[in-house]
Design an enzyme around this catalytic site. Structure first.
Site, PDB file in Angstrom:
ATOM      1  CG  ASP A 205    -170.121  10.851  66.414  1.00 52.18           C
ATOM      2  OD1 ASP A 205    -170.951  10.018  65.544  1.00 52.18           O
ATOM      3  OD2 ASP A 205    -170.073  10.653  67.633  1.00 52.18           O
ATOM      4  CD  GLU A 455    -161.729  14.431  67.209  1.00 49.34           C
ATOM      5  OE1 GLU A 455    -162.094  13.758  66.405  1.00 49.34           O
ATOM      6  OE2 GLU A 455    -161.658  13.964  68.600  1.00 49.34           O
ATOM      7  CE1 TYR A 508    -164.418   9.306  73.355  1.00 49.01           C
ATOM      8  CE2 TYR A 508    -163.018  10.548  71.711  1.00 49.01           C
ATOM      9  CZ  TYR A 508    -164.132  10.292  72.565  1.00 49.01           C
ATOM     10  OH  TYR A 508    -165.030  11.578  72.764  1.00 49.01           O
ATOM     11  CD  GLU A 544    -164.310  14.876  72.162  1.00 48.08           C
ATOM     12  OE1 GLU A 544    -164.263  13.855  71.581  1.00 48.08           O
ATOM     13  OE2 GLU A 544    -164.726  15.714  71.469  1.00 48.08           O
TER      14      GLU A 544
HETATM   15  C1  GCB Z   1    -164.634  12.701  69.077  1.00 48.46           C
HETATM   16  C2  GCB Z   1    -165.492  13.813  68.600  1.00 48.46           C
HETATM   17  C3  GCB Z   1    -166.866  13.819  69.034  1.00 48.46           C
HETATM   18  C4  GCB Z   1    -167.361  12.257  68.691  1.00 48.46           C
HETATM   19  C5  GCB Z   1    -166.678  11.557  69.661  1.00 48.46           C
HETATM   20  C6  GCB Z   1    -167.177  10.020  69.404  1.00 48.46           C
HETATM   21  O1  GCB Z   1    -163.579  12.716  68.868  1.00 48.46           O
HETATM   22  O2  GCB Z   1    -164.761  15.185  68.878  1.00 48.46           O
HETATM   23  O3  GCB Z   1    -167.530  14.739  68.149  1.00 48.46           O
HETATM   24  O4  GCB Z   1    -168.604  12.234  69.189  1.00 48.46           O
HETATM   25  O5  GCB Z   1    -165.306  11.541  69.019  1.00 48.46           O
HETATM   26  O6  GCB Z   1    -167.899   9.491  70.401  1.00 48.46           O
HETATM   27  O7  GCB Z   1    -166.639   9.310  68.540  1.00 48.46           O
END
Ligand code: GCB
Length: 656
Positions: A205, A455, A508, A544
């Site tokens: 990403d 990841e 997330y 994250e």
């Molecule tokens: C993740 C990735 C990161 C992305 C992020 C996102 O898990 O490690 O590279 O930018 O999510 O914002 O989706």
């Protein structure tokens, strides 16, 4: 040069099926030399940064320049050139669509080499990084080929240069990513309005910026010179006495003469320039310096004098005490240790409060930019962070030096992201990326952990042996730092955690799962962290969490993409973290992301990923002020730091 070099662009990727592969632990090439270029009384450094000439190849014909030998003369004799800044990504410089170019591009420039360099010296050409693959010629002669972005490479050019005359350097750079590059991507041929076109896709990403990303240097060394310096440090139990162990390798004919016994004179100076220790090496050119009393290297906010660095002066002497070479580097004296619960620096438990970041900015892409780097460190310190992860590739050497100076701890990540389709070839490249990274960064006190992937698809059968091999290889190169990886698969599926020392997980809640549900964060985070710890009995980091946020979008009650929502998402996580901190094995929180950054085009990305606490122009969003209060509150509670005067805005006498 053989055309098989160009299979990246023209060849099709190999399909790998998800059956368990038998992977073998093969040797990878060992990096030599590559000390950061520094001037001394025996060395000169010259920058080749500036405006170079640039040509993009025809996408359908990426090898044409090699076949037609564009490197044999000035590029402008083969094709019309455009000006291109170095260092910078080339993608966002022009007004046409160079941004999405796939395949090879060419750079060249001329430079003078002074007559004085012809005498008793060796000349080296060094690139801080070219993404992804680089081919270099000097005056039409092939010099070096290097695969892997974000890492330096160099070659000796002594015999290729014209002294007291003008010279030409030509670079071809290929940005194509396939299933056996690090990181991985796919090249496909797809129909478009003009017939067929080549499309680069990748699952990670962030935008696949390319070009000469960091500085290009020419530097001189004496004929016999200091090629490698490796430093490790130790502290006495009461942290009053420090030890610096150094080991030096020498390159050059004098090193091979039987009657010439080379020696290292090592001198250690404190910040004021006062000599605090000196020693003469043993015959293997290694030795130990003792500093009493010592000022240990401490992270920012963990001590009143963080980032304390000594200067180590390495002098290479011949038998008759003739001074052959001098190289100086900064050294921070500290210890790291870890167990199933904690990570400690100088014997004190660390709680990481930091960020995942990117090297990314408007116009320059991933090009080194000192103004941006200094601004970013000012913001890191303003917000009270003590750490960041170099997600998802090695950052510039200049930023590593800056982190040393400012006491910012770094989880140093290799460029393996979304690792999948595990194969023997990929394993070799992945290990090589770690070998190059560790070779480059092993002497930085700021580097406290290696991250071997972000990841990776660690639910797949082959992930088990693949990551065991990668982790064991990493440990064989450096036993002084723990190993982690930022994992996204569920703890029940994961097969890599057993090979790591510290488990980092990315999640997330209220974004990719249960979008908008602020009431579905805190307990989920607590439960997941506990599950990871139960499964592996290792320290846990949340590496994250976050939410995309469009600056200036306000909605009450909070709604996805608004500043209120990001603020609330953070706050719900803080609650979980405070519960988890009580357990003893939860050792850090890293927001995703420090700043907004560019990605490939997609309907989920509005001009890029907007999970930044700062905008891409490095201005705070509302959540930055909340995060600042949290990071300083943690700093005061855990490390007895004081609050900045402007941390709380005066509201009324009634509230304190
Ligand atoms: C993740 C990735 C990161 C992305 C992020 C996102 O898990 O490690 O590279 O930018 O999510 O914002 O989706």
């Amino acid at each position: 040069m053989s055309l098989s070099f160009f299979s990246l662009v023209t060849g099709l990727y190999v399909l790998h099926f998800s059956i368990a592969l038998i992977l073998v632990n093969k040797e990878v090439p060992q990096t030599r030399g590559m000390l950061y270029p520094r001037e001394s009384e025996t060395r000169e450094v010259r920058s080749l940064d500036g405006i170079w000439n640039f040509v993009r190849s025809d996408q359908a014909n990426p090898t044409q320049g090699v076949r037609d030998e564009w490197y044999a003369k000035e590029l402008s004799k083969s094709r019309p050139t455009i000006p291109m800044p170095v260092p910078a990504s080339y993608n966002d410089i022009t007004t046409d669509n160079l941004r999405d170019h796939v395949g090879t591009v060419w750079y060249d420039r001329k430079f003078f080499v002074p007559r004085s360099w012809s005498k008793d010296q060796r000349i080296w050409l060094r690139f801080g990084s070219v993404h992804y693959e680089a081919y270099v010629w000097i005056n039409g002669q092939k010099v070096v080929k290097h695969e892997m972005g974000h890492l330096p490479f160099e070659a000796e050019v002594t015999d290729l240069l014209s002294y007291g005359a003008e010279n030409r350097i030509t670079v071809m750079c290929d940005n194509a990513l396939i299933q056996t590059t690090v990181p991985q991507g796919r090249i496909t041929e797809v129909p478009n309005d003009g017939g067929m076109t080549i499309v680069q896709s990748y699952t990670f990403d962030f935008f696949n910026y390319a070009g000469i990303h960091r500085s290009v240097h020419l530097y001189t060394t004496p004929r016999t010179f200091i090629e490698e310096v490796e430093v490790t440090t130790n502290l006495s139990k009461d942290a009053t006495v420090g030890e610096v162990f150094y080991s030096v390798s020498v390159n050059g004919s004098a090193a091979n003469e039987a009657d010439n016994v080379l020696q290292i004179q090592a001198n250690l100076y404190d910040k004021e320039g006062i000599l605090v220790a000196n020693a003469t090496s043993d015959q293997k050119l290694g030795g130990k310096l003792q500093v009493n009393p010592v000022k240990p290297w401490w992270p920012y906010l963990m001590h009143s004098e963080p980032g304390y660095l000594y200067q180590l002066e390495i002098k290479l002497l011949a038998t008759n005490d003739e001074l052959l070479d001098v190289y100086r580097l900064k050294v921070g004296i500290r210890t790291l240790s870890w167990n199933s619960q904690q990570f400690l620096i100088n014997g004190k438990p660390v709680y990481f409060r930091g960020f995942g970041r990117h090297e990314d900015s408007d116009i320059r892409g991933k090009g080194l930019d000192n103004a941006l780097m200094v601004r970013d460190f000012n913001l890191l310190k303003w917000i009270g962070a003590n750490a960041y992860r170099t997600s998802h590739y090695p950052y510039s050497e200049e930023s590593m030096q800056f982190a040393d100076e400012h006491g910012i701890m770094i989880i140093d990540e290799c460029p393996s992201v979304d690792t999948e389709n595990f194969s023997q070839e990929l394993l070799g490249k992945h290990k090589s990326s770690l070998e190059q990274l560790i070779h480059r960064d092993r002497n930085h006190p700021s580097v406290v952990m290696w991250s071997i992937a972000n990841e990776p698809r660690t639910g797949s059968v082959s992930a088990d042996s693949y990551f065991e091999l990668v982790a064991n290889f990493t440990r064989s190169l450096d036993k002084t730092r723990p190993i982690t990886a930022a994992i996204a698969v569920s703890n029940t599926q994961d097969k890599a955690g057993r090979s790591l020392d510290i488990i980092s997980f990315n999640r997330y809640n209220a974004w990719y799962s249960n979008a908008g549900r602020l009431d579905m964060i805190t307990q989920n985070v607590i439960d997941e962290a506990i599950a990871w710890n139960k499964r592996y009995n290792k320290p846990i980091i949340m590496s994250e969490y976050g939410a995309d946020t469009l600056e200036g979008l306000h909605m009450q009650p909070a709604y996805v993409w608004s500043e209120e929502f990001q603020t609330e998402v953070f706050s719900r996580h803080f609650k979980a973290f405070d519960e988890l901190r009580k357990k003893g094995w939860f050792i850090g929180e890293f927001v995703w992301n420090f700043a907004d950054f560019k990605t490939a085009q997609s309907y989920t990305r509005v001009g890029g990923n907007k999970k930044g606490v700062f905008t891409r122009a490095r201005q705070p969003k509302a959540a930055a002020h909340l995060l600042r209060k949290r990071y300083f509150a943690l700093g005061r509670d855990l490390d007895q730091c004081s609050f900045p005067e402007d941390l709380f805005t005066y509201i009324a006498d009634l509230i304190s």
